[in-house]
Design an enzyme around this catalytic site. Structure first.
Site, mmCIF file in Angstrom:
data_model
loop_
_atom_site.group_PDB
_atom_site.id
_atom_site.type_symbol
_atom_site.label_atom_id
_atom_site.label_comp_id
_atom_site.label_asym_id
_atom_site.label_seq_id
_atom_site.Cartn_x
_atom_site.Cartn_y
_atom_site.Cartn_z
ATOM 1 N N LYS A 98 7.648 11.635 0.767
ATOM 2 C CA LYS A 98 6.884 10.868 1.802
ATOM 3 C C LYS A 98 7.414 10.629 2.948
ATOM 4 O O LYS A 98 6.782 10.528 3.965
ATOM 5 C CB LYS A 98 6.228 9.618 1.414
ATOM 6 C CG LYS A 98 5.307 9.816 -0.030
ATOM 7 C CD LYS A 98 3.932 10.476 0.416
ATOM 8 C CE LYS A 98 3.139 10.540 -1.019
ATOM 9 N NZ LYS A 98 2.757 9.199 -1.485
ATOM 10 N N ALA A 127 1.351 5.245 1.146
ATOM 11 C CA ALA A 127 1.308 6.190 2.542
ATOM 12 C C ALA A 127 1.425 7.788 2.054
ATOM 13 O O ALA A 127 1.884 7.986 1.150
ATOM 14 C CB ALA A 127 2.422 5.761 3.533
ATOM 15 N N ASP A 149 0.809 -1.334 -0.094
ATOM 16 C CA ASP A 149 -0.188 -0.091 -0.002
ATOM 17 C C ASP A 149 0.989 1.218 -0.098
ATOM 18 O O ASP A 149 2.233 1.197 0.458
ATOM 19 C CB ASP A 149 -0.647 -0.240 1.420
ATOM 20 C CG ASP A 149 -2.088 0.815 0.988
ATOM 21 O OD1 ASP A 149 -2.112 1.524 0.097
ATOM 22 O OD2 ASP A 149 -3.180 0.829 2.135
ATOM 23 N N GLY A 153 -4.648 7.469 4.564
ATOM 24 C CA GLY A 153 -5.981 7.916 4.560
ATOM 25 C C GLY A 153 -6.329 9.248 3.614
ATOM 26 O O GLY A 153 -7.357 9.601 3.718
ATOM 27 N N GLU A 172 -7.988 0.035 4.981
ATOM 28 C CA GLU A 172 -6.612 -0.286 4.613
ATOM 29 C C GLU A 172 -5.721 -0.875 5.960
ATOM 30 O O GLU A 172 -5.191 -1.594 5.806
ATOM 31 C CB GLU A 172 -5.853 0.958 4.265
ATOM 32 C CG GLU A 172 -6.043 1.654 2.845
ATOM 33 C CD GLU A 172 -5.627 2.936 2.473
ATOM 34 O OE1 GLU A 172 -5.375 3.159 1.373
ATOM 35 O OE2 GLU A 172 -5.522 3.701 3.423
HETATM 36 C C1 5RP Z 1 -5.525 6.047 0.663
HETATM 37 C C2 5RP Z 1 -3.940 5.998 1.273
HETATM 38 C C3 5RP Z 1 -2.833 6.207 0.158
HETATM 39 O O1 5RP Z 1 -2.218 5.132 0.332
HETATM 40 C C4 5RP Z 1 -2.261 7.515 0.419
HETATM 41 O O2 5RP Z 1 -3.053 8.778 0.330
HETATM 42 C C5 5RP Z 1 -1.098 7.695 -0.584
HETATM 43 O O3 5RP Z 1 -1.791 8.001 -1.861
HETATM 44 P P1 5RP Z 1 -0.740 8.321 -3.044
HETATM 45 O O4 5RP Z 1 -0.063 7.132 -3.526
HETATM 46 O O5 5RP Z 1 -2.017 8.789 -4.033
HETATM 47 O O6 5RP Z 1 0.026 9.526 -2.846
HETATM 48 O O7 5RP Z 1 -3.655 6.064 2.415
HETATM 49 O O8 5RP Z 1 -6.397 6.312 1.918
#
Ligand code: 5RP
EC number: 5.3.1.6
Length: 262
Positions: free
Chosen positions: A129, A91, A89, A103, A111
């Site tokens: 990040k 973040a 996933d 989120g 998640e």
């Molecule tokens: C969704 C999340 C996403 O993993 C987080 O917002 C990162 O998103 P992106 O990869 O588009 O930067 O937590 O609820």
């Protein structure tokens, strides 16, 4: 990869592509949500298509479920899978202890349930990040719509006693209306600027009536794969403390871009 793809998208793709190397035949997988996770789903679909990899995916949102099905990844519910080998996933922020804010895409509840029902969680992210201290990204908190204004007041009150810099709490909207999560709840975004004690904050928030879950992921992530705009990737493992640098071939995976209609 087309020349016009932004460095940030290339970084997300690179992290996703490298993380998918950890997937083995027969695995049950948690499929994250967001733009980085969407790259992961595309990369996984490519391995399913080209290598005949057999996996079962548990999506963390309706968006991810739609994408996975569209690309031919077998999708099951968490109740069908019960326990997962691996969740990959994105973040919104991660710190040196792999504590996360998640989120931004409003999917934090599913998640967190999926990640904590997994043997291992790998976070995929671009280098921006990584933070020294969590909190610049507003912390999402999923709340029940019933009495949400009271829940917000209770959160604001709780924040007074906690080690945070800002205390503004806003309701996330989709146009004029409150944004509804997949579980039909609301999201409150906590503009904290700096979170001194993430664990204490996470525990405190989850004790407030009306709060369903918060976007702090503490002691859940095992490995972070950081992608860079030139295709470099760094894999960092928390338990072993090992770091491995690599390079993703940006010329490969052409089918993924065909999936995108490019
Ligand atoms: C969704 C999340 C996403 O993993 C987080 O917002 C990162 O998103 P992106 O990869 O588009 O930067 O937590 O609820």
């Amino acid at each position: 990869m087309p020349a016009e793809r932004s460095p940030i998208d290339t970084a997300k793709f690179a992290a996703a592509r490298r993380a998918v190397d950890f997937v083995q035949d027969g695995m049950k997988l948690g499929l994250g949500t967001g733009s980085t996770a969407a790259w992961m789903v595309r990369c996984l679909a490519e391995r399913v298509r080209e290598e005949g990899l057999r996996v079962q995916g548990v999506p963390t949102s309706s968006r991810t479920a739609d994408l996975a099905r569209e690309l031919g990844i077998p999708v099951v519910t968490l109740d069908e899978a019960r326990w997962l080998d691996l969740t990959i996933d994105g973040a919104d922020e991660f710190d040196s202890e792999f504590n996360l804010i998640k989120g931004g895409g409003a999917a934090l509840l599913q998640e967190k349930i999926v990640a904590t029902a997994s043997d291992r969680m790998i976070v995929i992210a671009d280098a921006a990040k990584e933070v020294a201290q969590l909190g610049a990204f507003p912390l999402p908190v999923e709340v029940i719509p019933f009495g949400w204004q009271s829940t917000r007041m209770l959160i604001e009150e709780a924040l007074i006693g906690l080690d945070v810099l800002g205390r503004e709490v806003t309701l996330r909207r989709s146009g004029e209306a409150p944004l509804l999560t997949d579980e039909k709840n609301y999201i409150l975004d906590l503009h904290l600027t700096r979170i001194g004690h993430p664990r204490q904050l996470a525990l405190t928030l989850n004790q407030i009536a009306g709060v369903v879950e918060n976007g702090l992921f503490i002691d859940i992530c095992d490995t972070v794969v950081v992608g860079h705009g030139d295709g470099r990737v760094t894999v960092r493992d928390l338990e072993s403390g090992l770091t491995e640098d690599g390079q993703v071939d940006l010329g490969a995976s052409r089918n993924i871009f065909a999936d995108l209609g490019e």
